[in-house]
Design an enzyme around this catalytic site. Structure first.
Site, PDB file in Angstrom:
ATOM      1  CG  HIS A 297     -31.504  -0.747  65.422  1.00  0.00           C
ATOM      2  ND1 HIS A 297     -30.881  -1.967  65.596  1.00  0.00           N
ATOM      3  CD2 HIS A 297     -32.413  -0.639  66.442  1.00  0.00           C
ATOM      4  CE1 HIS A 297     -31.403  -2.573  66.665  1.00  0.00           C
ATOM      5  NE2 HIS A 297     -32.319  -1.786  67.188  1.00  0.00           N
TER       6      HIS A 297
ATOM      7  CB  CYS B 278     -33.357   1.233  70.140  1.00  0.00           C
ATOM      8  SG  CYS B 278     -34.012  -0.389  69.681  1.00  0.00           S
TER       9      CYS B 278
END
Length: 338
Positions: free
Chosen positions: A243, A130
Site C-alpha cells: 500500500h 493494514c
C-alpha cells in the site's frame, strides 16, 4: 527465556501463510505450534519450521489442550466466536480482523507506537487495519516531537488487501486484456485492471467507506488522541502488493524540515528514502517483502502553517498484517518473561 505454546488460526489463508513465514524468520521462543483452519481447509499439510504440519479444524474444543498465545487471521465472524473461547481458557489472542479493534476493552497495538497498551489487555489484542499500521509508525514520532493538529490520508491500496479473489481480479483482468477476452470480477464491483476504485469496503451513511472510517477511528485510538482531526480517502489501485499513502499533516509546532527528516530516520521501523534531486523516493518495489515502512517526498505544505506532506509505502501483508501481529506476540512474550 520461557518457551510458549502458540496456535495459528487461519493458517491456510494469505495472511496466515505469511504468519508462518514471519514466524520462521523471527524464531520466537516457542515450544510448539499448532495450526488451525476452517473445516473446509482442515487436513491440508503445510511445511513450516522444517517439518510438515497437518492443519487441524477450528472448533469449540480447539484450545482445551492449553495455549499461551494464538494468532488469528480468519475473519471477523470467526474471531467473534472463537477469540473469547480461547481467552477464557487462558490463551491471549492477537486478532487480525476488524472485530475487536474499536472495543474499548481491547488494546489496538502497533509495537513501535503503543506497546504500553498491551499491559491492560483482557485476553484479546487487536491488530490494526493494514493502511493504518504503516501510517502510525511515521506519525508517532511527529506527534511526540511537534504535536499534530490534523491529518489527511489518501491511500493507494494493493489488491492483496482484498485477499485471493482480489489478487485474481487483477491477474485475470490483465490476462484478459492481453488476450482480448473478457473477465468477470470475483471481488471488486468494477474491473481493477487499468483502473482505480475509490471504494474499499462498504459505503456508510456519512458518504465515507468503512475503510476510511477505520483509518480515522484507529488513528485516534492508537495515538491516544480521541479528538484528533483526521479524514481519509481510500482507493484500490491495480498493484498486486504493498500500500502507498499520501499523508498531509498539520503540526502543532513549527519545524525545521531537515530536523523533521532526522526525527523520522531515527524512528523504529522507518526508512527514509528521500532525495528528489536523484529521483529517489519510496515505491512498492522497495517495500515488497520487507517489514519496514518507507517514507519520502517529505516537503512543506505551503498552503498551511506547520504543514508537511509525506509519501508512505509498506508491504500490507507483512507489516500491515502478519509482521505486526508477530511483533505484538514478541512484545507480549518479552513482557511475560520479565
Amino acid at each position: 527465556m520461557k518457551q510458549f505454546r502458540v496456535a495459528v488460526v487461519g493458517a491456510t489463508g494469505m495472511v496466515g501463510r505469511t504468519f508462518l513465514k514471519v514466524l520462521e524468520e523471527r524464531k520466537l521462543p516457542v515450544s510448539e505450534y499448532v495450526l488451525f483452519a476452517s473445516a473446509r481447509s482442515a487436513g491440508q499439510t503445510l511445511h513450516f519450521m522444517g517439518k510438515d504440519y497437518v492443519v487441524q479444524e477450528l472448533n469449540e474444543n480447539a484450545f482445551d489442550s492449553g495455549f499461551d498465545l494464538a494468532l488469528f487471521s480468519a475473519g471477523g465472524s470467526t474471531s467473534a466466536k472463537f477469540a473469547p473461547i480461547a481467552a477464557a481458557k487462558g490463551c491471549v489472542v492477537v486478532d487480525n480482523s476488524s472485530q475487536w479493534r474499536m472495543d474499548p476493552q481491547v488494546p489496538l497495538v502497533v509495537p513501535q507506537v503503543n506497546p504500553q497498551d498491551l499491559k491492560w489487555h483482557k485476553g484479546i489484542v487487536a491488530n490494526p487495519n493494514c493502511s493504518t499500521i504503516q501510517a502510525m509508525v511515521v506519525l508517532k514520532p511527529l506527534l511526540d516531537r511537534y504535536g499534530i493538529k490534523r491529518v489527511v490520508f489518501s491511500t493507494y491500496q494493493a489488491v492483496s488487501g482484498a485477499g485471493v479473489k482480489g489478487w485474481n481480479d487483477l491477474q485475470e483482468g490483465a490476462k484478459a486484456y492481453v488476450e482480448g477476452t473478457t473477465y468477470e470480477t470475483q471481488k471488486f464491483p468494477q474491473p481493477i485492471f487499468s483502473n482505480c476504485l475509490p471504494h474499499i469496503d462498504v459505503f456508510l451513511e456519512n458518504g465515507y467507506t468503512k475503510e476510511e472510517m477505520k483509518m480515522v477511528n484507529e488513528t485516534r485510538k492508537i495515538l491516544g488522541v480521541p479528538d484528533m482531526r483526521v479524514t481519509a480517502t481510500t482507493v484500490r489501485v491495480p498493484v498486486f502488493n504493498c500500500h502507498s499513502e499520501s499523508v498531509n499533516v498539520e503540526l502543532e509546532k513549527p519545524f525545521d524540515l531537515q530536523e523533521l527528516k532526522e526525527v523520522l530516520a531515527n524512528a523504529p521501523g522507518v526508512i527514509v528514502k528521500d532525495d528528489p534531486s536523484q529521483e529517489i523516493y519510496p515505491t512498492v518495489l522497495d517495500a515488497d517483502g520487507r517489514d519496514e515502512t518507507f517514507v519520502g517526498r517529505i516537503r512543506r505544505d505551503e498552503s498551511v502553517e506547520n504543514g508537511v506532506n509525506l509519501w508512505i509505502v509498506a508491504d500490507n501483508i507483512r507489516k500491515g498484517a502478519a509482521t505486526n501481529a508477530v511483533e505484538i506476540a514478541q512484545e507480549l512474550m518479552t513482557q511475560w518473561s520479565e
